[in-house]
Design a protein around this motif. Structure first.
Motif, mmCIF file in Angstrom:
data_model
loop_
_atom_site.group_PDB
_atom_site.id
_atom_site.type_symbol
_atom_site.label_atom_id
_atom_site.label_comp_id
_atom_site.label_asym_id
_atom_site.label_seq_id
_atom_site.Cartn_x
_atom_site.Cartn_y
_atom_site.Cartn_z
ATOM 1 N N GLN A 1 96.371 8.432 50.944
ATOM 2 C CA GLN A 1 95.792 8.908 49.688
ATOM 3 C C GLN A 1 94.699 9.953 49.942
ATOM 4 O O GLN A 1 94.631 10.990 49.275
ATOM 5 N N GLU A 2 93.811 9.652 50.893
ATOM 6 C CA GLU A 2 92.721 10.580 51.215
ATOM 7 C C GLU A 2 93.284 11.909 51.738
ATOM 8 O O GLU A 2 92.802 12.990 51.372
ATOM 9 N N ALA A 3 94.301 11.808 52.581
ATOM 10 C CA ALA A 3 94.901 13.032 53.124
ATOM 11 C C ALA A 3 95.545 13.865 52.026
ATOM 12 O O ALA A 3 95.494 15.108 52.043
ATOM 13 N N LEU A 4 96.172 13.200 51.063
ATOM 14 C CA LEU A 4 96.772 13.920 49.932
ATOM 15 C C LEU A 4 95.712 14.714 49.187
ATOM 16 O O LEU A 4 95.905 15.902 48.882
ATOM 17 N N MET A 5 94.588 14.085 48.899
ATOM 18 C CA MET A 5 93.554 14.771 48.132
ATOM 19 C C MET A 5 92.905 15.887 48.948
ATOM 20 O O MET A 5 92.556 16.944 48.390
ATOM 21 N N ASP A 6 92.746 15.670 50.246
ATOM 22 C CA ASP A 6 92.206 16.744 51.090
ATOM 23 C C ASP A 6 93.111 17.967 51.030
ATOM 24 O O ASP A 6 92.632 19.111 50.980
ATOM 25 N N TRP A 7 94.425 17.736 51.031
ATOM 26 C CA TRP A 7 95.377 18.841 50.941
ATOM 27 C C TRP A 7 95.345 19.474 49.554
ATOM 28 O O TRP A 7 95.281 20.696 49.408
ATOM 29 N N LEU A 8 95.372 18.644 48.530
ATOM 30 C CA LEU A 8 95.477 19.137 47.158
ATOM 31 C C LEU A 8 94.229 19.913 46.741
ATOM 32 O O LEU A 8 94.326 20.949 46.067
ATOM 33 N N GLU A 9 93.084 19.437 47.127
ATOM 34 C CA GLU A 9 91.842 20.083 46.703
ATOM 35 C C GLU A 9 91.620 21.446 47.358
ATOM 36 O O GLU A 9 90.709 22.176 46.970
ATOM 37 N N GLU A 10 92.453 21.782 48.317
ATOM 38 C CA GLU A 10 92.420 23.115 48.905
ATOM 39 C C GLU A 10 93.356 24.084 48.187
ATOM 40 O O GLU A 10 93.353 25.287 48.473
ATOM 41 N N GLN A 11 94.158 23.560 47.262
ATOM 42 C CA GLN A 11 95.143 24.402 46.578
ATOM 43 C C GLN A 11 94.499 25.197 45.445
ATOM 44 O O GLN A 11 93.696 24.667 44.667
ATOM 45 N N LYS A 12 94.891 26.439 45.363
ATOM 46 C CA LYS A 12 94.343 27.360 44.358
ATOM 47 C C LYS A 12 94.503 26.821 42.941
ATOM 48 O O LYS A 12 93.580 26.912 42.121
ATOM 49 N N TYR A 13 95.660 26.259 42.655
ATOM 50 C CA TYR A 13 95.957 25.885 41.265
ATOM 51 C C TYR A 13 95.321 24.556 40.881
ATOM 52 O O TYR A 13 95.168 24.267 39.695
ATOM 53 N N TRP A 14 94.944 23.751 41.863
ATOM 54 C CA TRP A 14 94.165 22.550 41.570
ATOM 55 C C TRP A 14 92.751 22.950 41.124
ATOM 56 O O TRP A 14 92.207 22.414 40.166
ATOM 57 N N LYS A 15 92.191 23.925 41.825
ATOM 58 C CA LYS A 15 90.826 24.362 41.523
ATOM 59 C C LYS A 15 90.749 25.104 40.200
ATOM 60 O O LYS A 15 89.724 25.062 39.513
ATOM 61 N N LYS A 16 91.828 25.769 39.842
ATOM 62 C CA LYS A 16 91.796 26.674 38.692
ATOM 63 C C LYS A 16 91.405 25.979 37.397
ATOM 64 O O LYS A 16 90.584 26.489 36.629
ATOM 65 N N ASN A 17 91.994 24.809 37.128
ATOM 66 C CA ASN A 17 91.732 24.118 35.857
ATOM 67 C C ASN A 17 91.175 22.706 36.067
ATOM 68 O O ASN A 17 91.354 21.832 35.211
ATOM 69 N N ASN A 18 90.537 22.508 37.211
ATOM 70 C CA ASN A 18 89.883 21.228 37.470
ATOM 71 C C ASN A 18 90.850 20.049 37.409
ATOM 72 O O ASN A 18 90.470 18.932 37.047
ATOM 73 N N GLY A 19 92.139 20.323 37.700
ATOM 74 C CA GLY A 19 93.128 19.251 37.765
ATOM 75 C C GLY A 19 93.701 18.796 36.442
ATOM 76 O O GLY A 19 94.583 17.932 36.408
ATOM 77 N N TRP A 20 93.273 19.363 35.321
ATOM 78 C CA TRP A 20 93.765 18.909 34.016
ATOM 79 C C TRP A 20 95.275 19.122 33.865
ATOM 80 O O TRP A 20 95.944 18.358 33.167
ATOM 81 N N ASP B 1 89.461 8.290 40.852
ATOM 82 C CA ASP B 1 88.414 9.072 40.201
ATOM 83 C C ASP B 1 88.536 10.557 40.497
ATOM 84 O O ASP B 1 87.972 11.386 39.780
ATOM 85 N N ARG B 2 89.282 10.900 41.526
ATOM 86 C CA ARG B 2 89.465 12.315 41.868
ATOM 87 C C ARG B 2 90.673 12.921 41.150
ATOM 88 O O ARG B 2 90.828 14.148 41.123
ATOM 89 N N VAL B 3 91.526 12.079 40.573
ATOM 90 C CA VAL B 3 92.712 12.590 39.868
ATOM 91 C C VAL B 3 92.690 12.261 38.382
ATOM 92 O O VAL B 3 93.624 12.583 37.656
ATOM 93 N N LYS B 4 91.629 11.641 37.908
ATOM 94 C CA LYS B 4 91.619 11.114 36.533
ATOM 95 C C LYS B 4 91.724 12.194 35.460
ATOM 96 O O LYS B 4 92.086 11.902 34.323
ATOM 97 N N ASN B 5 91.415 13.451 35.792
ATOM 98 C CA ASN B 5 91.585 14.521 34.808
ATOM 99 C C ASN B 5 93.061 14.786 34.516
ATOM 100 O O ASN B 5 93.399 15.284 33.444
ATOM 101 N N GLY B 6 93.912 14.498 35.485
ATOM 102 C CA GLY B 6 95.317 14.828 35.335
ATOM 103 C C GLY B 6 96.056 13.883 34.410
ATOM 104 O O GLY B 6 95.513 12.889 33.911
#
Length: 472
Positions: free
Chosen positions: A192-211, A228-233
């Motif tokens: 799970q931690e590795a997934l978020m480390d990868w995802l949070e480096e992605q341009k499109y994750w940062k663009k809209n705060n994951g919504w 708590d790191r994916v709850k916006n989605g």
């Protein structure tokens, strides 16, 4: 030349009163009558030739016009679809999870990912959605969403991590066994931690705060480490039993049905072969809200016409459950460790009227399914009164039970993941309806002034605990 106006005119012989008499010689009158008769005959012949023998070229032109019209309509329909970009995640988050699950159970490595088999379980929605996104677009014409390969075109981003399978990839083992094992143990938390480390480096994750990102976490504990790191989605969940009020809600998330574990009933509605009044087979002892199961066992196990058995998940138990549900009028659905459980969906595909005893349950697809027509709801307090439940069920007439069954027959496709017109199609429709809210929240995030609040600012999202459904 258009012959229709002439054909609508009556023959001259029927209009003597409207024609001014003209003196003519007898020889001319004798020639006029055959001429009029012949003209009328030729006109009728032309009419039938036109109606019954339309030239093939004209028919082809009509068909072509219709086909072009349908094609244009289809193009417009496709343009209206919600566009989803599915991340090409590193292998460890998809096929690697299946591989780790198999290896932990003695499976042999395979050379081709196509040979890996997702294990059948009640949380297999993540596999069906992943497989559907990988189908050719021409096979998904009726879907509410379309997959795009350019993220710039996307409305939403799907993260196809097999979070539920990851949770159970290692078989249950004692702490001592884990300590002495020399094998590398799969860690769901690390994954799970590795997934978020990868995802949070992605341009499109940062663009809209994951919504605008969609996650599936069907098991109540899936993604618990990073929730708590994916709850916006948009979270695809089975219920809100393990989620806090600031993590999930009916407004932004989608409730999924479990994948049923028993065979679908193939027969028609009817009561002749349903001799048992009420059936339940499952784990008697559960935690939290599921403690009601033990109380119901105590009340019902000696009631006439009631079959209630303790049983864990196994092939033999599934066979027994299939037989029981297919031969009972009603199927009991008490809460499990969380408000929902797979037996509700087993009952639906069995045409066994569900009796739901779960006070905080959320149900899938309620905008298209009226569950009052297919299930009976009993609050926990009433259900645990001696004699109340069986008395309630015995009062229902055969006609009322048949009416329930007919409604179950109509809606059971919504709970069939393998049906092309079933669960997967409906999940994507539900996801597509979240887009207006996602755009609202994304735009709001761009302009809002950040504040240091003691409590999370969830004023714009309804609570999953209030019991009030808010719609856009």
């Amino acid at each position: 030349m258009n012959l229709r106006p002439k054909l609508r005119s009556p023959p001259a012989a029927s209009l003597p009163h409207s024609t001014k008499p003209t003196p003519i010689k007898m020889p001319s009158k004798s020639l006029l009558r055959p001429t009029l008769v012949l003209a009328s005959f030729l006109s009728l012949l032309a009419f039938y030739s036109f109606v019954l023998h339309t030239p093939p070229n004209n028919r082809s032109a009509t068909s072509i016009d219709a086909a072009l019209g349908n094609r244009n309509a289809l193009s417009l329909h496709r343009a209206d679809k919600v566009k989803i970009y599915m991340y090409d995640l590193p292998r460890r988050f998809t096929y690697g999870v299946i591989e780790s699950y198999a290896a932990a159970r003695g499976g042999e490595p395979v050379a081709d990912d196509a040979l890996l088999k997702y294990p059948g379980n009640q949380h297999s929605a993540e596999w069906y959605l992943f497989s559907d996104m990988n189908r050719p677009s021409e096979e998904r014409i009726d879907s509410a969403v379309t997959r795009v390969t350019d993220p710039e075109e996307a409305d939403l981003f799907y993260v196809p991590f097999f979070s539920s399978l990851s949770l159970v990839a290692n078989p249950v083992r004692s702490a001592a066994a884990n300590a002495t094992s020399d094998k590398t143990v799969y860690s769901d938390e690390q994954t799970q931690e590795a997934l978020m480390d990868w995802l949070e480096e992605q341009k499109y994750w940062k663009k809209n705060n994951g919504w605008d990102h969609v996650f599936i976490c069907q098991d109540p504990n899936a993604l618990y480490k990073v929730i708590d790191r994916v709850k916006n989605g948009v979270l695809l969940v089975s219920d809100f039993g393990r989620l806090a009020r600031n993590q999930a809600s009916l407004v932004k998330d989608v409730i999924l049905p479990y994948s049923h574990r028993i065979n679908t009933f193939k027969g028609d509605v009817g009561l002749d072969n349903r001799k048992s009044l009420l059936f339940f087979m499952g784990n008697r002892y559960r935690k939290e809200g599921g403690k009601i199961r033990d109380l119901l066992f105590q009340l019902l196990e000696n009631e006439e016409g009631v079959i209630i058995k303790h049983g864990a998940q196994s092939r033999e138990s599934r066979r027994a459950a299939t037989q029981g549900m297919h031969t009972s009028k009603f199927c009991l659905h008490p809460a499990g460790d969380t408000p929902s459980a797979c037996r509700l969906f087993d009952a639906i595909v069995s045409l066994c009227v569900p009796v739901i005893v779960s006070d905080y349950i959320e149900l899938p697809f309620e905008d298209v399914i009226d569950y009052r027509k297919i299930a009976i709801f009993v609050d926990s307090t009433s259900a645990t009164k001696p004699g109340h439940l069986v008395k309630l069920l015995r009062k229902l007439s055969p006609e009322k039970i048949l009416k329930f069954q007919k409604e179950l027959q109509k809606v059971k496709r919504y709970f069939e993941y393998e049906d092309p017109n079933g669960t997967v199609k409906e999940i994507w429709r539900q996801v597509s309806q979240k887009l207006p809210l996602i755009k609202l929240m994304s735009n709001r995030d761009q302009r809002i002034v950040l504040r240091d609040l003691a409590e999370p600012d969830c004023s714009c999202i309804c609570s999953n605990q209030t019991g009030i459904s808010t719609t856009l």
